[in-house]
Enzyme design. Structure first.
Site, PDB file in Angstrom:
ATOM      1  N   TYR A 198      -6.244  -3.882   8.656  1.00  0.00           N
ATOM      2  CA  TYR A 198      -7.481  -2.948   9.105  1.00  0.00           C
ATOM      3  C   TYR A 198      -7.254  -1.638  10.263  1.00  0.00           C
ATOM      4  O   TYR A 198      -7.664  -0.635  10.119  1.00  0.00           O
ATOM      5  CB  TYR A 198      -8.545  -3.400   9.524  1.00  0.00           C
ATOM      6  CG  TYR A 198      -9.495  -2.679   7.493  1.00  0.00           C
ATOM      7  CD1 TYR A 198      -9.669  -3.422   7.175  1.00  0.00           C
ATOM      8  CD2 TYR A 198     -10.504  -1.641   8.488  1.00  0.00           C
ATOM      9  CE1 TYR A 198     -10.864  -2.419   6.848  1.00  0.00           C
ATOM     10  CE2 TYR A 198     -11.645  -1.229   7.921  1.00  0.00           C
ATOM     11  CZ  TYR A 198     -11.725  -1.488   6.630  1.00  0.00           C
ATOM     12  OH  TYR A 198     -12.229  -0.748   5.637  1.00  0.00           O
ATOM     13  N   GLY A 199      -5.812  -1.259   9.626  1.00  0.00           N
ATOM     14  CA  GLY A 199      -5.302  -0.277  10.621  1.00  0.00           C
ATOM     15  C   GLY A 199      -4.619   0.881   9.332  1.00  0.00           C
ATOM     16  O   GLY A 199      -5.577   1.773   9.267  1.00  0.00           O
ATOM     17  N   HIS A 215       5.286  -3.122   1.778  1.00  0.00           N
ATOM     18  CA  HIS A 215       7.343  -2.440   2.855  1.00  0.00           C
ATOM     19  C   HIS A 215       7.776  -3.233   2.654  1.00  0.00           C
ATOM     20  O   HIS A 215       7.506  -4.668   2.584  1.00  0.00           O
ATOM     21  CB  HIS A 215       6.424  -1.775   4.315  1.00  0.00           C
ATOM     22  CG  HIS A 215       7.067  -1.378   4.747  1.00  0.00           C
ATOM     23  ND1 HIS A 215       8.488  -0.541   4.141  1.00  0.00           N
ATOM     24  CD2 HIS A 215       7.754  -1.525   6.249  1.00  0.00           C
ATOM     25  CE1 HIS A 215       9.301   0.047   5.045  1.00  0.00           C
ATOM     26  NE2 HIS A 215       8.900  -0.272   6.151  1.00  0.00           N
ATOM     27  N   ASP A 225      12.008   4.323   2.455  1.00  0.00           N
ATOM     28  CA  ASP A 225      11.225   4.340   2.936  1.00  0.00           C
ATOM     29  C   ASP A 225      11.983   4.774   3.994  1.00  0.00           C
ATOM     30  O   ASP A 225      11.071   5.423   5.265  1.00  0.00           O
ATOM     31  CB  ASP A 225       9.847   3.243   2.863  1.00  0.00           C
ATOM     32  CG  ASP A 225       9.057   3.188   3.542  1.00  0.00           C
ATOM     33  OD1 ASP A 225       8.579   4.239   2.941  1.00  0.00           O
ATOM     34  OD2 ASP A 225       8.390   3.377   4.970  1.00  0.00           O
ATOM     35  N   GLU A 253      11.012   8.032   6.025  1.00  0.00           N
ATOM     36  CA  GLU A 253      10.160   8.677   7.508  1.00  0.00           C
ATOM     37  C   GLU A 253      11.409   9.201   8.820  1.00  0.00           C
ATOM     38  O   GLU A 253      10.441   9.919   9.183  1.00  0.00           O
ATOM     39  CB  GLU A 253      10.296   7.092   7.860  1.00  0.00           C
ATOM     40  CG  GLU A 253       8.385   6.896   6.925  1.00  0.00           C
ATOM     41  CD  GLU A 253       8.885   5.443   7.965  1.00  0.00           C
ATOM     42  OE1 GLU A 253       8.046   4.565   6.976  1.00  0.00           O
ATOM     43  OE2 GLU A 253       9.685   4.770   7.861  1.00  0.00           O
ATOM     44  N   SER A 288       9.196  36.562  -4.911  1.00  0.00           N
ATOM     45  CA  SER A 288      10.070  38.032  -4.137  1.00  0.00           C
ATOM     46  C   SER A 288      11.128  37.690  -4.416  1.00  0.00           C
ATOM     47  O   SER A 288      12.125  37.085  -4.906  1.00  0.00           O
ATOM     48  CB  SER A 288       9.359  38.767  -3.049  1.00  0.00           C
ATOM     49  OG  SER A 288      10.551  38.174  -2.463  1.00  0.00           O
TER      50      SER A 288
END
Length: 364
Positions: free
Chosen positions: A38-39, A124, A208, A212, A270
């Site tokens: 639960y991070g 992952h 991934d 990163e 521009s």
């Protein structure tokens, strides 16, 4: 499954139109989804599934900050929140969302609870792809797949609450039950994906880790630092240097690029900016291409995985990490950024004029 054409290249994608939430709920109606960890990704994925009607439980160490966070988020000890082993035993789908280093440490415990017909879910491809280094080799009689949101768990949750979706990749490593496809897609929809695009475990982790270390974090910080340093060395103030390097990009331009594309941005800026951007982008591409090639080859060879495992497994990792993070946090550029953020209209206090007068003192 639909096929989308990207400039002549077809890809398999799954949208929420063809696989609506009601279908995902039907597929998952008899499952118990155990979110282990639960991070970073755990809270967003668990809460989104819960609010989408999935039977989700959380497995976490008792008397930890993450346990307390799960309680504050509405998970009830003994009902929907359990210690890790009990959650593993109860779950039919194990969402293995611990850090890569923690996954290695807990794997013997997880493996003994992977009874036939269960599913092992990742976000992952690291543990499976580099299994010679991680030791994570699942039993042959369980499904193994991943859904990898293309953003943080915080973004996944925020976009879910806004009624939007964060795009995710999905991959199947092992289909033991014949139901791996419907299970993984149902989970992808349940966690709040915008659409799902097909990949495999190796490609997911290679892209991934490259991203990163590249344009998502490593390269962008390096480019920010270089431009800021040049501007400051030429006499520009911290405020001007930071605004021209970071603030304008993140607050003004990138949201428009996200909505309309870089080609639209070039066409609608521009003429001076347009000419300069067109003249210089290929020089930056050519300068950085060898670095990105080296980076990808290091990822593919497993060198980046080895560095991560070795570093993250050391007992003093957190202490050394804090030193490295402090180098960023205490740099003039990001101290300037903290002050600039405080001066955004939504963050301003009545004494904003005093803040502006104290700007130089705060960052130099």
């Amino acid at each position: 499954m639909a096929k989308l054409n990207f400039g002549g290249v077809e890809e398999n994608v799954v949208t929420r139109d063809e696989f609506p939430l009601a279908k995902a709920q039907e597929v998952l109606k008899d499952e118990v989804v155990a979110v282990i960890g639960y991070g970073v990704q755990g809270p967003g994925q668990a809460l989104n599934q819960k609010e989408n009607g999935v039977n989700v439980i959380v497995g976490q160490r008792k008397n930890s900050k993450s346990w307390d966070k799960a309680v504050s988020d509405g998970f009830v000890p003994g009902e929907t929140l359990f210690d890790i082993e009990e959650a593993l035993q109860r779950g039919t789908i194990i969402c293995y969302l611990l850090s890569d280093a923690a996954q290695i440490q807990l794997w013997p415990t997880v493996k003994k609870h992977l009874t036939p017909g269960k599913a092992l879910y990742f976000s992952h491809g690291f543990g499976i792809t580099y299994n010679e280094q991680t030791g994570i080799v699942p039993p042959k009689d369980v499904d193994v797949f991943l859904v990898a949101p293309k953003g943080s768990g915080t973004s996944l949750r925020r976009m879910f609450l806004q009624g939007r979706g964060l795009n995710s990749s999905y991959a199947i490593f092992q289909d033991a039950t014949g139901r791996a496809y419907e299970r993984v897609v149902a989970l992808g929809i349940a966690i709040g994906s915008g659409y799902l695009f097909e990949t495999d475990f190796r490609k997911e982790v290679f892209s991934d880790l490259t991203g990163e270390r590249g344009t998502l974090m490593g390269a962008i910080q390096g480019i920010f630092a270089a431009q800021y340093q040049v501007l400051r060395s030429k006499g520009h103030s911290p405020s001007e240097s930071f605004n021209e390097t970071v603030e304008e990009l993140t607050q003004s331009l990138m949201p428009l690029v996200a909505e309309n594309g870089m080609d639209w941005m070039y066409a609608n800026c521009s003429t001076t900016a347009q000419r300069g951007a067109l003249d210089w982008w290929k020089k930056f591409r050519d300068a950085t291409l060898p670095v990105f090639t080296d980076l990808y080859e290091s990822v593919a060879a497993g060198k980046e995985a080895a560095k991560s495992i070795e570093s993250n497994s050391k007992p003093d990792y957190r202490e050394k990490l804090e030193v490295e993070l402090a180098e960023l946090r205490d740099s003039e550029m990001w101290r300037a950024g903290k002050t600039v953020r405080s001066l955004r209209p939504e963050n301003q206090e009545p004494a904003a004029e005093e803040n502006q007068e104290a700007f130089v003192e705060a960052v130099i």
